[in-house]
Design an enzyme around this catalytic site. Structure first.
Site, short mmCIF file in Angstrom:
data_model
loop_
_atom_site.label_atom_id
_atom_site.label_comp_id
_atom_site.label_asym_id
_atom_site.label_seq_id
_atom_site.Cartn_x
_atom_site.Cartn_y
_atom_site.Cartn_z
NE ARG A 23 -3.85 -0.64 0.48
CZ ARG A 23 -5.03 -0.89 0.92
NH1 ARG A 23 -5.31 -1.92 1.75
NH2 ARG A 23 -6.15 0.13 1.09
NE ARG A 27 -7.20 5.40 2.38
CZ ARG A 27 -7.80 4.70 3.24
NH1 ARG A 27 -8.99 4.84 3.58
NH2 ARG A 27 -7.27 3.36 3.41
NE ARG A 36 -10.34 7.24 -3.86
CZ ARG A 36 -11.69 7.66 -4.21
NH1 ARG A 36 -12.08 8.54 -5.13
NH2 ARG A 36 -12.86 6.97 -3.47
CG ASP A 73 -9.34 -3.02 -3.83
OD1 ASP A 73 -8.58 -2.25 -3.10
OD2 ASP A 73 -10.06 -3.55 -3.55
CE1 TYR A 150 -13.01 -6.77 2.58
CE2 TYR A 150 -11.52 -8.34 1.80
CZ TYR A 150 -11.76 -7.29 2.65
OH TYR A 150 -10.84 -6.70 3.30
O1 CP3 Z 1 -0.01 1.08 -3.36
C1 CP3 Z 1 -0.80 0.28 -3.23
O2 CP3 Z 1 -0.78 -1.14 -2.69
C2 CP3 Z 1 -2.08 0.36 -4.08
C3 CP3 Z 1 -3.03 -0.61 -4.62
C4 CP3 Z 1 -3.79 -1.48 -3.48
C5 CP3 Z 1 -4.92 -0.95 -2.99
N1 CP3 Z 1 -5.65 -2.04 -2.47
C6 CP3 Z 1 -5.60 0.40 -3.15
C7 CP3 Z 1 -6.87 0.93 -2.09
C8 CP3 Z 1 -3.74 -2.67 -3.21
C9 CP3 Z 1 -2.54 -3.82 -3.46
C10 CP3 Z 1 -4.62 -3.16 -2.48
C11 CP3 Z 1 -5.03 -4.44 -1.74
C12 CP3 Z 1 -6.19 -4.77 -1.13
N2 CP3 Z 1 -7.41 -4.15 -1.17
C13 CP3 Z 1 -6.19 -5.68 0.15
C14 CP3 Z 1 -5.03 -6.61 0.40
C15 CP3 Z 1 -4.10 -5.78 1.07
C16 CP3 Z 1 -4.36 -5.58 2.40
O3 CP3 Z 1 -4.25 -4.26 2.92
O4 CP3 Z 1 -4.66 -6.56 3.46
C17 CP3 Z 1 -7.39 -5.71 0.64
C18 CP3 Z 1 -8.07 -6.77 1.55
C19 CP3 Z 1 -8.24 -4.63 -0.13
C20 CP3 Z 1 -9.73 -4.46 0.10
C21 CP3 Z 1 -9.84 -2.98 0.40
N3 CP3 Z 1 -9.74 -1.90 -0.51
C22 CP3 Z 1 -10.36 -2.52 1.72
C23 CP3 Z 1 -10.81 -3.25 3.00
C24 CP3 Z 1 -10.51 -1.09 1.48
C25 CP3 Z 1 -11.14 -0.13 2.41
C26 CP3 Z 1 -10.32 0.10 3.41
C27 CP3 Z 1 -9.00 0.89 3.32
O5 CP3 Z 1 -8.10 0.51 3.38
O6 CP3 Z 1 -9.50 2.13 2.76
C28 CP3 Z 1 -10.07 -0.73 0.02
C29 CP3 Z 1 -9.91 0.34 -0.38
C30 CP3 Z 1 -8.61 0.86 -1.08
N4 CP3 Z 1 -7.85 0.20 -1.81
C31 CP3 Z 1 -7.94 2.13 -1.18
C32 CP3 Z 1 -6.75 2.28 -1.44
C33 CP3 Z 1 -5.80 3.32 -1.97
C34 CP3 Z 1 -8.37 3.44 -0.25
C35 CP3 Z 1 -9.76 3.85 -0.96
C36 CP3 Z 1 -9.76 5.56 -1.35
O7 CP3 Z 1 -8.72 5.89 -1.68
O8 CP3 Z 1 -10.71 5.99 -1.32
#
Ligand code: CP3
Length: 343
Positions: A23, A27, A36, A73, A150
């Protein structure tokens, strides 16, 4: 192959460990929040190659990372299979849940799967020509178990009681769902490599809630099939598995899935990982992500301790889970300097 990250994944120890952070885009970076804000809907953001390329590149402009991870994602896979997926701000992902075979059959379809994901493939394509020569491009997906949590629960869960119960009570439905995820995730990953991804990471973020038998059935077996499918087309592309929270089961996961490298969460003892995992595969990890929030001397010391214990074998520096939004960007800069031996 001159990229140190790819060499480490292939089993060659490096004098200075390669580093990237899960990640690493997102944010905690003000420049991410700015782009974003141009898009209301997070999935729409992921499916806009211009925005996704920009978000992927942002951390590379600040930090000397050895790898970039595609900005997307894990939940684009259920979305592309026809399930309704929404990201609600403050609440995380919300899906219309699928809890039995009838709901699976009436909701999911593989027909438009690859065409739906075409914008993600375009992003990979553009990144492969835009990232710096010394930086490797990582493609990724969620593991079937984690994506299924999910899909079945309809949102993030704390206990995973519902999905674990369904997996015991309706194994036929659950196996069908997992098999569908294995097949389509394999295709998705293979196409990312076709378009320029040089390594792949499969995130099993919620593997740690599974009992031993369920871990074998729902984490190891699906991953072994994905690795076999991807390797049958791209035998030389390294694959990192990340069964977060697997504890002692990390060892079976490493031996039985065919992965090239394993991501360690922050609970894994370093000497145990060196003695039981690193002799088989490259290890990646495992700094506590909250220590990067805290910063200071404790961060420097722990980063150095990890390198002292794991740095002799094939190793990639990372955290035990993703960067959290409250992380000060300057603590990440400091961490990179410490790992590079510049501080
Ligand atoms: O630099 C990176 O790694 C960006 C790419 C990336 C995102 N999500 C962007 C994201 C990657 C590799 C993920 C993986 C992801 N997504 C996982 C596995 C890794 C982990 O953290 O366990 C999981 C379980 C998710 C599912 C997910 N996506 C959730 C639960 C959420 C909401 C909670 C949160 O962390 O915000 C997301 C949203 C998400 N995915 C955001 C980003 C940047 C935030 C959304 C936004 O910017 O509005």
């Amino acid at each position: 192959m001159s990229k140190t990250f790819l060499k480490a994944l292939k089993g060659e120890p490096q004098t200075t460990p390669p580093i990237w952070l899960m990640r690493q885009a997102g944010r905690y970076l003000p420049e991410y929040l700015k782009v974003r804000a141009t898009s209301k809907n997070f999935l729409h953001f992921c499916y806009s190659p211009g925005l996704a390329v920009e978000a992927t590149l942002q951390p590379l402009r600040r930090y000397d990372f050895d790898a970039a991870i595609l900005f997307s994602d894990i939940l684009v896979v259920p979305d592309a299979l026809g399930q309704k997926v929404e990201f609600v701000s403050g609440k995380g992902p919300q899906l219309e849940p699928i809890k039995n075979m009838a709901e699976l059959e009436s909701t999911l379809s593989t027909e438009n799967f690859m065409s739906h994901l075409d914008p993600v493939f375009q992003t990979v394509n553009r990144l492969s020509s835009e990232i710096p020569d010394s930086t490797a491009l990582i493609g990724f997906s969620g593991a079937p178990w984690t994506v299924a949590t999910y899909m079945v629960e309809g949102k993030g869960s704390k206990t995973y009681e519902e999905i674990r119960s369904i997996a015991y009570q309706d194994p036929e439905f659950f196996q069908t769902l997992i098999d569908m995820l294995v097949d389509n995730t394999s295709k998705y990953l293979i196409e990312q490599v076709n378009r320029g991804a040089e390594a792949l990471q499969v995130f099993d973020s919620w593997a740690g809630v599974l009992s031993e038998n369920q871990f074998i059935k729902w984490a190891i077996e699906p991953m072994a099939k994905i690795v076999e499918n991807v390797k049958s087309v791209h035998p030389d592309t390294p694959i990192i598995g990340f069964p977060r929270g697997a504890g002692q089961l990390y060892e079976r996961y490493v031996k039985e899935t065919g992965i090239d490298a394993v991501g360690l969460d922050h609970t894994v003892p370093l000497e145990w990982a060196r003695d039981h995992l690193q002799q088989h595969v490259c290890v990646q990890g495992n700094l506590d992500n909250l220590l990067v929030v805290a910063g200071g001397e404790a961060l420097d010391q722990e980063a150095r301790r990890i390198i002292d214990i794991l740095g002799e074998g094939p190793f990639v520096f990372n955290m035990g889970h993703g960067i959290v939004p409250q992380t000060p960007p300057e603590h990440v800069a400091r961490l990179v300097d410490v790992v590079r031996g510049k501080a």
